[in-house]
Design a protein around this motif. Structure first.
Motif, PDB file in Angstrom:
ATOM      1  N   UNK A 172       0.824  -1.217   0.000  1.00  0.00           N
ATOM      2  CA  UNK A 172       0.000   0.000   0.000  1.00  0.00           C
ATOM      3  C   UNK A 172       0.850   1.256   0.000  1.00  0.00           C
ATOM      4  N   UNK A 173       1.991   1.213   0.694  1.00  0.00           N
ATOM      5  CA  UNK A 173       2.866   2.378   0.819  1.00  0.00           C
ATOM      6  C   UNK A 173       4.252   2.028   0.258  1.00  0.00           C
ATOM      7  N   UNK A 174       4.360   1.732  -1.045  1.00  0.00           N
ATOM      8  CA  UNK A 174       5.675   1.377  -1.602  1.00  0.00           C
ATOM      9  C   UNK A 174       6.628   2.570  -1.558  1.00  0.00           C
ATOM     10  N   UNK A 175       7.913   2.268  -1.560  1.00  0.00           N
ATOM     11  CA  UNK A 175       8.913   3.334  -1.522  1.00  0.00           C
ATOM     12  C   UNK A 175       8.888   4.173  -2.791  1.00  0.00           C
ATOM     13  N   UNK A 176       8.441   3.582  -3.876  1.00  0.00           N
ATOM     14  CA  UNK A 176       8.302   4.333  -5.126  1.00  0.00           C
ATOM     15  C   UNK A 176       7.095   3.791  -5.883  1.00  0.00           C
ATOM     16  N   UNK A 177       6.471   4.648  -6.664  1.00  0.00           N
ATOM     17  CA  UNK A 177       5.323   4.228  -7.443  1.00  0.00           C
ATOM     18  C   UNK A 177       4.026   4.290  -6.657  1.00  0.00           C
ATOM     19  N   UNK A 178       2.964   3.880  -7.323  1.00  0.00           N
ATOM     20  CA  UNK A 178       1.626   3.928  -6.725  1.00  0.00           C
ATOM     21  C   UNK A 178       1.310   2.635  -6.003  1.00  0.00           C
ATOM     22  N   UNK A 179       0.618   2.751  -4.897  1.00  0.00           N
ATOM     23  CA  UNK A 179       0.240   1.577  -4.138  1.00  0.00           C
ATOM     24  C   UNK A 179      -0.853   0.775  -4.830  1.00  0.00           C
ATOM     25  N   UNK A 180      -1.061  -0.437  -4.357  1.00  0.00           N
ATOM     26  CA  UNK A 180      -2.050  -1.327  -4.953  1.00  0.00           C
ATOM     27  C   UNK A 180      -3.459  -0.916  -4.560  1.00  0.00           C
ATOM     28  N   UNK A 181      -4.448  -1.510  -5.240  1.00  0.00           N
ATOM     29  CA  UNK A 181      -5.852  -1.224  -4.930  1.00  0.00           C
ATOM     30  C   UNK A 181      -6.313  -1.901  -3.646  1.00  0.00           C
ATOM     31  N   UNK A 182      -5.762  -3.075  -3.363  1.00  0.00           N
ATOM     32  CA  UNK A 182      -6.195  -3.817  -2.191  1.00  0.00           C
ATOM     33  C   UNK A 182      -5.932  -5.296  -2.362  1.00  0.00           C
ATOM     34  N   UNK A 183      -6.549  -6.092  -1.499  1.00  0.00           N
ATOM     35  CA  UNK A 183      -6.249  -7.528  -1.413  1.00  0.00           C
ATOM     36  C   UNK A 183      -7.549  -8.305  -1.291  1.00  0.00           C
ATOM     37  N   UNK A 184      -7.629  -9.431  -2.011  1.00  0.00           N
ATOM     38  CA  UNK A 184      -8.712 -10.391  -1.841  1.00  0.00           C
ATOM     39  C   UNK A 184      -8.134 -11.625  -1.152  1.00  0.00           C
ATOM     40  N   UNK A 185      -8.837 -12.153  -0.157  1.00  0.00           N
ATOM     41  CA  UNK A 185      -8.278 -13.258   0.613  1.00  0.00           C
ATOM     42  C   UNK A 185      -9.394 -14.107   1.226  1.00  0.00           C
TER      43      UNK A 185
END
Length: 238
Positions: A172-185
């Motif tokens: 969600x909070x990567x050092x660079x780039x955009x974070x993901x939308x979320x997680x399915x589990x």
């Protein structure tokens, strides 16, 4: 399966929150620009405990992630009013739209967590709480952890969220780039149940529909039953 493989989840999600019956909305009818709406949420936080930590967390969301419209308060509350300890895939910084793909799984999840919190308090039983069910659609790509309970047992630990929380935070909070939308589990609390953890308010499609109301009742020994509040109450034992 790679841990970063995604799947498009196009489905209705179900989330239960504590509520008096019947509920009263706050911001559902607001029609303002994004800046004015952000100010409205900040003002609301001064008198509303449910959004009491809003001001610190609102700054973590881009302006286009401050949603408005029918059910906006319910969506924003999921992100801005969160457990300071975090959840399975969230840390203290910001909440998420934690929901299930069916209402029975949502009930099982909330019954488990409510019971665990109550057991921490001496003399908590017998007691009861009322819950309202929310339904909202999503249509987005999520990291897909379904079917990986054995392969990623660290992320599915029943009571220890250290590994899963760090996993979610790194994506969600990567050092660079955009974070993901979320997680399915997969649900840990109900066999065959599926949960989602959506990291972006804009991905929860409005309106949010308030569906059924339930009452969770614990007896003196802590055993719980779930009643559907309607003209005819329907019991569901968990």
């Amino acid at each position: 399966m790679k841990e970063t493989e995604t799947a498009r989840i196009r489905a209705a999600t179900h989330r239960l929150i504590a509520s008096r019956f019947p509920p009263v909305g706050v911001f559902d009818d607001l029609a303002q620009d994004k800046d004015d709406l952000a100010v409205a949420f900040l003002l609301e936080s001064a008198t509303n405990d449910r959004l009491g930590t809003l001001s610190g967390r609102l700054s973590l969301l881009p302006p286009d992630e401050v949603v408005q419209g029918p059910g906006a308060t319910l969506v924003m509350g999921a992100f801005l009013h969160a457990d300071p300890a975090g959840g399975r895939f969230t840390d203290h910084r910001l909440g998420a739209w934690y929901a299930s793909l069916d209402v029975d799984t949502a009930i099982a999840e909330t019954v488990f967590h409510s019971t665990r919190r109550l057991r921490m308090s001496e003399g908590a039983f017998p007691t009861s709480i009322q819950m309202r069910a929310l339904a909202a659609r999503i249509d987005c790509a999520l990291i897909d952890l379904r079917g990986q309970k054995r392969a990623r047992a660290d992320l599915y630990a029943p009571d220890d969220y250290a590994a899963s929380r760090a996993f979610g935070a790194s994506l969600r909070w990567p050092k660079s780039g955009e974070g993901i939308n979320g997680i399915a589990y997969d649900s840990v609390r109900r066999n065959d149940g599926v949960n989602v953890c959506v990291y972006k308010p804009s991905l929860v499609r409005l309106p949010v529909n308030q569906t059924d109301h339930y009452e969770y009742r614990w007896d003196a020994k802590g055993a719980v039953s779930v009643l559907k509040l309607s003209n005819v109450e329907q019991g569901h034992n968990r």
